[in-house]
Scaffold this motif. Structure first.
Motif, PDB file in Angstrom:
ATOM      1  N   THR A 174       0.845  -1.182   0.000  1.00  0.00           N
ATOM      2  CA  THR A 174       0.000   0.000   0.000  1.00  0.00           C
ATOM      3  C   THR A 174       0.880   1.231   0.000  1.00  0.00           C
ATOM      4  O   THR A 174       2.058   1.178   0.388  1.00  0.00           O
ATOM      5  N   THR A 175       0.344   2.333  -0.467  1.00  0.00           N
ATOM      6  CA  THR A 175       1.064   3.611  -0.491  1.00  0.00           C
ATOM      7  C   THR A 175       0.196   4.685   0.162  1.00  0.00           C
ATOM      8  O   THR A 175      -1.034   4.588   0.179  1.00  0.00           O
ATOM      9  N   ARG A 176       0.845   5.686   0.688  1.00  0.00           N
ATOM     10  CA  ARG A 176       0.162   6.833   1.281  1.00  0.00           C
ATOM     11  C   ARG A 176       0.950   8.084   0.922  1.00  0.00           C
ATOM     12  O   ARG A 176       2.158   8.034   0.679  1.00  0.00           O
ATOM     13  N   GLU A 177       0.285   9.234   0.895  1.00  0.00           N
ATOM     14  CA  GLU A 177       0.966  10.499   0.645  1.00  0.00           C
ATOM     15  C   GLU A 177       0.250  11.611   1.396  1.00  0.00           C
ATOM     16  O   GLU A 177      -0.919  11.493   1.775  1.00  0.00           O
ATOM     17  N   GLY A 178       0.987  12.681   1.639  1.00  0.00           N
ATOM     18  CA  GLY A 178       0.419  13.811   2.364  1.00  0.00           C
ATOM     19  C   GLY A 178       1.456  14.903   2.545  1.00  0.00           C
ATOM     20  O   GLY A 178       2.595  14.796   2.076  1.00  0.00           O
ATOM     21  N   THR A 179       1.089  15.943   3.248  1.00  0.00           N
ATOM     22  CA  THR A 179       1.985  17.085   3.447  1.00  0.00           C
ATOM     23  C   THR A 179       2.862  16.939   4.680  1.00  0.00           C
ATOM     24  O   THR A 179       3.833  17.683   4.837  1.00  0.00           O
ATOM     25  N   ASP A 180       2.528  15.988   5.543  1.00  0.00           N
ATOM     26  CA  ASP A 180       3.294  15.797   6.778  1.00  0.00           C
ATOM     27  C   ASP A 180       3.890  14.388   6.801  1.00  0.00           C
ATOM     28  O   ASP A 180       3.158  13.392   6.657  1.00  0.00           O
ATOM     29  N   ALA A 181       5.205  14.292   7.000  1.00  0.00           N
ATOM     30  CA  ALA A 181       5.883  12.996   6.961  1.00  0.00           C
ATOM     31  C   ALA A 181       5.410  12.077   8.080  1.00  0.00           C
ATOM     32  O   ALA A 181       5.215  10.879   7.875  1.00  0.00           O
ATOM     33  N   SER A 182       5.209  12.636   9.261  1.00  0.00           N
ATOM     34  CA  SER A 182       4.762  11.812  10.389  1.00  0.00           C
ATOM     35  C   SER A 182       3.375  11.243  10.152  1.00  0.00           C
ATOM     36  O   SER A 182       3.095  10.084  10.493  1.00  0.00           O
ATOM     37  N   VAL A 212       2.045  10.581   7.207  1.00  0.00           N
ATOM     38  CA  VAL A 212       2.154   9.536   6.192  1.00  0.00           C
ATOM     39  C   VAL A 212       2.670   8.245   6.818  1.00  0.00           C
ATOM     40  O   VAL A 212       2.146   7.146   6.562  1.00  0.00           O
ATOM     41  N   GLN A 213       3.675   8.379   7.672  1.00  0.00           N
ATOM     42  CA  GLN A 213       4.229   7.202   8.331  1.00  0.00           C
ATOM     43  C   GLN A 213       3.196   6.538   9.239  1.00  0.00           C
ATOM     44  O   GLN A 213       3.078   5.311   9.278  1.00  0.00           O
ATOM     45  N   SER A 214       2.440   7.338   9.950  1.00  0.00           N
ATOM     46  CA  SER A 214       1.407   6.805  10.831  1.00  0.00           C
ATOM     47  C   SER A 214       0.317   6.071  10.042  1.00  0.00           C
ATOM     48  O   SER A 214      -0.149   5.001  10.450  1.00  0.00           O
ATOM     49  N   ALA A 215      -0.070   6.621   8.887  1.00  0.00           N
ATOM     50  CA  ALA A 215      -1.087   5.975   8.063  1.00  0.00           C
ATOM     51  C   ALA A 215      -0.588   4.638   7.524  1.00  0.00           C
ATOM     52  O   ALA A 215      -1.341   3.644   7.469  1.00  0.00           O
ATOM     53  N   LEU A 216       0.680   4.585   7.130  1.00  0.00           N
ATOM     54  CA  LEU A 216       1.245   3.327   6.656  1.00  0.00           C
ATOM     55  C   LEU A 216       1.306   2.300   7.776  1.00  0.00           C
ATOM     56  O   LEU A 216       1.001   1.111   7.565  1.00  0.00           O
ATOM     57  N   ARG A 217       1.674   2.746   8.965  1.00  0.00           N
ATOM     58  CA  ARG A 217       1.745   1.833  10.095  1.00  0.00           C
ATOM     59  C   ARG A 217       0.370   1.268  10.434  1.00  0.00           C
ATOM     60  O   ARG A 217       0.229   0.075  10.726  1.00  0.00           O
ATOM     61  N   GLN A 218      -0.639   2.095  10.386  1.00  0.00           N
ATOM     62  CA  GLN A 218      -1.994   1.630  10.668  1.00  0.00           C
ATOM     63  C   GLN A 218      -2.455   0.598   9.633  1.00  0.00           C
ATOM     64  O   GLN A 218      -3.073  -0.411   9.985  1.00  0.00           O
ATOM     65  N   ALA A 219      -2.156   0.844   8.368  1.00  0.00           N
ATOM     66  CA  ALA A 219      -2.541  -0.102   7.321  1.00  0.00           C
ATOM     67  C   ALA A 219      -1.817  -1.435   7.501  1.00  0.00           C
ATOM     68  O   ALA A 219      -2.417  -2.513   7.357  1.00  0.00           O
ATOM     69  N   LEU A 220      -0.520  -1.385   7.842  1.00  0.00           N
ATOM     70  CA  LEU A 220       0.246  -2.610   8.048  1.00  0.00           C
ATOM     71  C   LEU A 220      -0.229  -3.357   9.279  1.00  0.00           C
ATOM     72  O   LEU A 220      -0.364  -4.592   9.256  1.00  0.00           O
ATOM     73  N   SER A 278       8.797   2.716   4.231  1.00  0.00           N
ATOM     74  CA  SER A 278       9.654   3.840   3.855  1.00  0.00           C
ATOM     75  C   SER A 278       8.811   5.066   3.515  1.00  0.00           C
ATOM     76  O   SER A 278       7.727   4.953   2.935  1.00  0.00           O
ATOM     77  N   VAL A 279       9.330   6.221   3.899  1.00  0.00           N
ATOM     78  CA  VAL A 279       8.708   7.521   3.599  1.00  0.00           C
ATOM     79  C   VAL A 279       9.777   8.415   2.981  1.00  0.00           C
ATOM     80  O   VAL A 279      10.889   8.516   3.505  1.00  0.00           O
ATOM     81  N   TYR A 280       9.447   9.063   1.875  1.00  0.00           N
ATOM     82  CA  TYR A 280      10.431   9.895   1.191  1.00  0.00           C
ATOM     83  C   TYR A 280       9.756  11.158   0.664  1.00  0.00           C
ATOM     84  O   TYR A 280       8.533  11.191   0.422  1.00  0.00           O
ATOM     85  N   PRO A 281      10.523  12.233   0.500  1.00  0.00           N
ATOM     86  CA  PRO A 281       9.928  13.517   0.096  1.00  0.00           C
ATOM     87  C   PRO A 281       9.498  13.543  -1.363  1.00  0.00           C
ATOM     88  O   PRO A 281      10.026  12.808  -2.205  1.00  0.00           O
ATOM     89  N   ARG A 282       8.550  14.383  -1.639  1.00  0.00           N
ATOM     90  CA  ARG A 282       8.087  14.617  -3.007  1.00  0.00           C
ATOM     91  C   ARG A 282       8.454  16.055  -3.357  1.00  0.00           C
ATOM     92  O   ARG A 282       8.148  16.989  -2.607  1.00  0.00           O
ATOM     93  N   TYR A 283       9.112  16.263  -4.499  1.00  0.00           N
ATOM     94  CA  TYR A 283       9.662  17.573  -4.850  1.00  0.00           C
ATOM     95  C   TYR A 283       8.826  18.245  -5.944  1.00  0.00           C
ATOM     96  O   TYR A 283       8.259  17.573  -6.813  1.00  0.00           O
ATOM     97  N   ASN A 284       8.800  19.576  -5.874  1.00  0.00           N
ATOM     98  CA  ASN A 284       8.150  20.359  -6.920  1.00  0.00           C
ATOM     99  C   ASN A 284       9.168  20.682  -8.012  1.00  0.00           C
ATOM    100  O   ASN A 284      10.363  20.395  -7.866  1.00  0.00           O
ATOM    101  N   PRO A 285       8.737  21.259  -9.115  1.00  0.00           N
ATOM    102  CA  PRO A 285       9.668  21.552 -10.223  1.00  0.00           C
ATOM    103  C   PRO A 285      10.841  22.432  -9.824  1.00  0.00           C
ATOM    104  O   PRO A 285      11.900  22.385 -10.463  1.00  0.00           O
ATOM    105  N   LYS A 286      10.702  23.241  -8.778  1.00  0.00           N
ATOM    106  CA  LYS A 286      11.791  24.133  -8.359  1.00  0.00           C
ATOM    107  C   LYS A 286      12.754  23.454  -7.390  1.00  0.00           C
ATOM    108  O   LYS A 286      13.729  24.079  -6.950  1.00  0.00           O
ATOM    109  N   GLY A 287      12.482  22.230  -7.043  1.00  0.00           N
ATOM    110  CA  GLY A 287      13.385  21.507  -6.155  1.00  0.00           C
ATOM    111  C   GLY A 287      12.990  21.529  -4.701  1.00  0.00           C
ATOM    112  O   GLY A 287      13.673  20.916  -3.869  1.00  0.00           O
TER     113      GLY A 287
END
Length: 237
Positions: free
Chosen positions: A57-65, A67-75, A99-108
């Motif tokens: 499963t995958t999750r995404e959002g604006t806050d890393a914690s 996203v990690q919490s949502a993945l942990r709940q699903a697992l 694993s949780v990793y950042p998502r970048y915009n076109p400006k970096g």
């Protein structure tokens, strides 16, 4: 000091002299003659008895914690359901990397976070594992694969190895006679066995989630192949 150096050098040569003399007195080994390299192979098709089912499963959002919490709940939810049927050797569980990793915009710059996690359920009891699939709703099926269990592979490897050895001996007999010699002796030999893993089909998560909502996963284990190869050299006499 010069006298001491000369004395030490003389003593060193004296110590080496017996070894050098012994090495020179030993006869050189003759170059092997009438040596032939041969190989023989055997294989056996056997029914696969091990099912590996991977959920992800995958999750995404604006806050890393978050996203990690949502993945942990699903697992955790998937593990709770899978542990109800877990049994050593029959249904085994293995949690994958979270694993949780950042998502970048076109400006970096970072404009969000995304992550993924996996759960693998595997074992001999294919019926139970197939029936488990629709009950895990927090994750989707990512991969399905069939193979031989370690015990089944080891049992078959022994028989296939014996077949390859007999073929090697028969081949050595034939070739020795063809070259005009009466008998042969084994110089060196290697026996290798392997049971290649069958291709693991990749399945689209959305398709599998929709089809598994109302029924168990279809089970079609098919057959696997165990191979053995004997390679070595013989001395024809």
């Amino acid at each position: 000091m010069i006298r001491d150096f000369v004395l030490a050098s003389w003593l060193g040569l004296a110590a080496l002299s017996p070894a050098l003399a012994q090495a020179q007195s030993q006869p050189l080994l003759p170059t092997p003659q009438r040596v032939l390299t041969l190989s023989a192979a055997a294989s056996m098709d056997v029914p696969n008895d091990w099912l590996t089912l991977s959920f992800s499963t995958t999750r995404e959002g604006t806050d890393a914690s978050a996203v990690q919490s949502a993945l942990r709940q699903a697992l955790d939810a998937a593990l709770a359901e899978a542990r109800r049927v877990a049994k050593p050797g029959q249904v085994e569980l293995r949690a994958g990397n979270l694993s949780v990793y950042p998502r970048y915009n076109p400006k970096g710059g970072i404009n969000g976070w995304q992550g993924s996690t996996e759960l693998t359920v595997e074992g001999r009891d294919m019926t139970v594992i197939a029936q488990l699939a629709p009950r895990i709703s927090s994750m989707s099926i990512a991969r399905v694969g069939y193979s031989l269990s370690r015990e089944a592979r080891e049992q078959v490897e022994s028989e296939v190895g014996a077949r390859a050895i007999e073929r090697y001996k028969k081949r050595a007999d034939e070739v020795t006679r063809q070259f005009g010699f009466n008998r042969w002796s084994l110089r060196e030999v290697q026996l290798n066995t392997d049971a290649p893993m069958p291709p693991v089909p990749m399945m689209r998560a959305k398709t599998m989630a929709a089809s598994a909502a109302d029924e168990a996963l279809p089970v079609e284990p098919g057959r696997g192949q165990v191979n053995a190869m004997v390679t070595g050299s013989i001395q024809m006499e």
